[in-house]
Design an enzyme around this catalytic site. Structure first.
Site, mmCIF file in Angstrom:
data_model
loop_
_atom_site.group_PDB
_atom_site.id
_atom_site.type_symbol
_atom_site.label_atom_id
_atom_site.label_comp_id
_atom_site.label_asym_id
_atom_site.label_seq_id
_atom_site.Cartn_x
_atom_site.Cartn_y
_atom_site.Cartn_z
ATOM 1 N N GLU A 120 -18.020 22.967 -28.628
ATOM 2 C CA GLU A 120 -19.547 23.318 -27.376
ATOM 3 C C GLU A 120 -18.876 25.204 -27.906
ATOM 4 O OE1 GLU A 120 -20.698 21.849 -23.975
ATOM 5 O OE2 GLU A 120 -19.866 20.412 -24.346
ATOM 6 N N HIS A 238 -26.871 29.018 -17.816
ATOM 7 C CA HIS A 238 -27.020 27.949 -19.692
ATOM 8 C C HIS A 238 -28.509 28.763 -20.394
ATOM 9 C CE1 HIS A 238 -27.037 24.618 -22.483
ATOM 10 N NE2 HIS A 238 -25.749 24.532 -22.086
ATOM 11 N N ARG A 285 -21.358 31.241 -23.495
ATOM 12 C CA ARG A 285 -22.394 31.411 -22.766
ATOM 13 C C ARG A 285 -22.550 32.382 -22.196
ATOM 14 N NH1 ARG A 285 -22.258 25.940 -19.445
ATOM 15 N NH2 ARG A 285 -22.371 24.650 -21.067
ATOM 16 N N HIS A 346 -27.527 27.424 -13.947
ATOM 17 C CA HIS A 346 -26.331 26.023 -14.343
ATOM 18 C C HIS A 346 -25.334 25.835 -13.982
ATOM 19 C CE1 HIS A 346 -25.516 22.373 -17.264
ATOM 20 N NE2 HIS A 346 -24.348 23.454 -17.314
ATOM 21 N N ARG A 381 -17.891 30.196 -17.196
ATOM 22 C CA ARG A 381 -17.201 29.056 -17.674
ATOM 23 C C ARG A 381 -16.541 28.821 -18.978
ATOM 24 N NH1 ARG A 381 -18.658 23.757 -17.525
ATOM 25 N NH2 ARG A 381 -21.268 25.002 -16.696
HETATM 26 C C1 SIN Z 1 -23.927 21.822 -22.039
HETATM 27 O O1 SIN Z 1 -24.009 20.407 -22.645
HETATM 28 O O2 SIN Z 1 -24.760 22.591 -22.716
HETATM 29 C C2 SIN Z 1 -22.763 21.714 -20.721
HETATM 30 C C3 SIN Z 1 -21.937 21.531 -20.808
HETATM 31 C C4 SIN Z 1 -20.948 22.609 -19.595
HETATM 32 O O3 SIN Z 1 -21.784 22.555 -18.563
HETATM 33 O O4 SIN Z 1 -20.360 21.829 -20.109
#
Ligand code: SIN
Length: 536
Positions: A120, A238, A285, A346, A381
């Site tokens: 990610e 998010h 993010r 989020h 985070r």
């Molecule tokens: C996501 O799946 O994008 C969220 C994962 C997270 O909040 O760490």
């Protein structure tokens, strides 16, 4: 009024709470037993909706190492991550995964039965474990609930809120008052270990990926009792919530979709991330969120799009079954159509100041998971570090509690007795405020004035408005029902976020102030004061 005693009380049934309860039951001496209380059903929690996964540095993942993970976590945290905490948590990750597997959690494996790792944003390698494709939280939660139910002597209260901590004159937490809103019944519960695992604050915002229950209850409760809270200005938005449907609670489109190569585009299919960061869609993010927000403002569009059409339909459905299902409900085929997305509140980096083992500034009170602020996440985070933090803080809490005497032999002093008498005797006003209208106003205010882009003027408007809303609400303590308790908690958290945001005259991670767009490097070198005790 009912009165009971337990060796430990866990408040909240997300991954942190369930794991702590199961492990405590297995490993600690609990002469008065253990109770888990949850606001709705045992299976309902914010964790349940986690899609992407859980970070773990596993020995079989030869490309990864704790030092790489720590470095990524610190970089994402924008100068505020506590490096020692990051190291501790990273080094524990493989051990907690093994234990979770023993409690029935299955992570996805390949055809050779090897764990699968995905990527990610802001991770330098693939290191994220997942379950059920994109249903990691749901699968983990189900497995832990199943295990917990099999242990018949873990007592569970559903539809129950924690409304007040019992604190004696030495500032020691000795239990709590609970409220079962189905039965309209209060209970006094004495316990030497009150563990708050109540999650974040997403419902404070008009748009959020968090379910209705996410109202900052534990953080507000601890703050009101005088526990120190920390980093309260840092709310993570998010970048990609599903922008269809007219509900403020938005379905998440996991960052793992970008991890598998999806691009952010405008309605004409033109990419834009190259204008903002050389890491493009996999920048941290906060950067991706602001980029999308900016594009939406520039073009007046309500959303941007995620182009995942390079992934064929069968593969998409297999890897992201939950997302695929939701897209199809709205007639979107991710292999052929762009997915409309926009940012949404989020995750909460702030919370009750704790050590890695959940100890707070108040003896007898512990906090784990999203309600706690260990310092791991700093100002922003790193994706999928949250479930890891839930698991490691639960693990460490039990390691330290199992060496403590958890028998329940308190003598209630005058202060504790006063709190108990108050709940026994206080009658509440029958005339109820229009909670729905106050809540709607609060959520809009937080989104508009205390959201992705902040400034002094907006924050001051928010401060004054919150003061007004508090006056309209007018319930300081005993409330008539669940909605009132939740609103009371949200108002407390809103006030704290604004106060901390006004104090931080710089931009850092998820806290962006257009009137102070740079990081304050002098303050960074002195580590800005980042916590507070209750005033007065
Ligand atoms: C996501 O799946 O994008 C969220 C994962 C997270 O909040 O760490």
């Amino acid at each position: 009024m009912k009165h009971s005693k337990y060796s430990a009380v866990v408040v909240g049934s997300g991954i942190a709470g369930l794991y702590a309860a199961i492990k405590l039951h297995k490993e600690a001496h609990l002469p008065n037993g253990i109770l888990i209380i949850t606001k709705t059903k045992l299976i309902e929690s914010n964790s349940k909706y986690a899609q992407g996964g859980m970070v773990s540095v596993m020995p079989e993942n030869k490309l990864d190492s704790c030092s790489l993970h720590i470095e990524d976590t610190i970089k994402a945290g924008a100068g505020l991550t506590d490096a020692k905490v990051a190291e501790y948590i990273s080094k524990r990750s493989a051990q907690v995964v093994k234990e979770l597997q023993n409690f029935g959690v299955d992570f996805d494996r390949d055809e050779n039965n090897q764990l699968k790792f995905t990527k990610e944003a802001a991770h330098s390698v693939n290191r994220i474990l997942h379950a059920g494709g994109d249903a990691t939280g749901f699968c983990m939660e189900n497995a832990l609930v199943k295990y917990l139910i099999s242990k018949k002597d873990i007592k569970v209260y559903e539809q129950t809120l924690a409304v007040e901590l019992l604190k004696n004159s030495k500032n020691i937490c000795q239990g709590l008052i609970t409220y079962n809103y189905e039965e309209n019944e209060y209970e006094i519960i004495e316990s030497p270990a009150v563990i708050l695992a109540t999650g974040g604050v997403g419902q404070l915002y008009k748009y959020t990926t968090n379910p209705d229950i996410t109202t900052g209850d534990g953080i507000a409760l601890a703050y009101r009792a005088g526990a120190i809270v920390k980093d309260m200005e840092f709310v993570q938005f998010h970048p990609t919530a599903f922008a269809l449907g007219d509900n403020g609670t938005m379905f998440l489109i996991s960052e793992a979709v970008r991890g598998e190569g999806a691009k952010l585009v405008d309605k004409n299919g033109k990419t834009f991330m190259e204008k903002y960061d050389k890491r493009l869609e996999l920048a941290p993010r906060d950067i991706v969120t602001r980029a999308i927000f900016n594009e939406m403002q520039l073009t007046g569009a309500k959303n941007v799009y995620l182009d995942a059409t390079h992934i064929n339909e069968l593969k998409f459905e297999k890897r992201f079954p939950t997302i695929y299902g939701t897209c199809r409900e709205y007639n979107i085929n991710p292999a052929e159509n762009y997915i409309p997305v926009s940012p949404s509140a989020h995750y909460y980096m702030g919370g009750i100041k704790t050590k890695v083992d959940g100890t707070t500034s108040m003896e007898g009170l512990y906090a784990i998971g999203e309600a706690a602020c260990t310092g791991l996440h700093g100002a922003n985070r790193l994706a999928s570090n949250s479930i890891l933090e839930c698991a490691v803080t639960a693990f460490e809490l039990v390691e330290s509690l199992k060496n403590k005497n958890l028998s329940n032999n308190f003598v209630q002093d005058e202060k504790t007795q006063k709190t108990i008498n108050f709940y026994k005797e206080e009658t509440i006003k029958t005339e109820h405020q229009n909670v729905d209208a106050i809540l709607k106003h609060l959520k809009e205010l937080m989104w508009d004035k205390v959201g992705i882009i902040r400034n002094q003027q907006k924050l001051e408007v928010a401060k004054a408005e919150i003061e007004n809303l508090k006056e309209q609400f007018a319930f300081a303590y005993k409330c008539p029902n669940r909605n009132h308790y939740e609103l009371r908690n949200l108002l407390t958290i809103a006030e704290l976020i604004v106060e901390f945001a006004l104090n931080r005259k710089e931009s850092r991670g998820a806290h962006f102030r257009e009137d102070y767009p740079q990081k304050d490097l002098i303050a960074e070198s002195h580590q800005l004061s980042r916590s507070t005790r209750m005033k007065g």
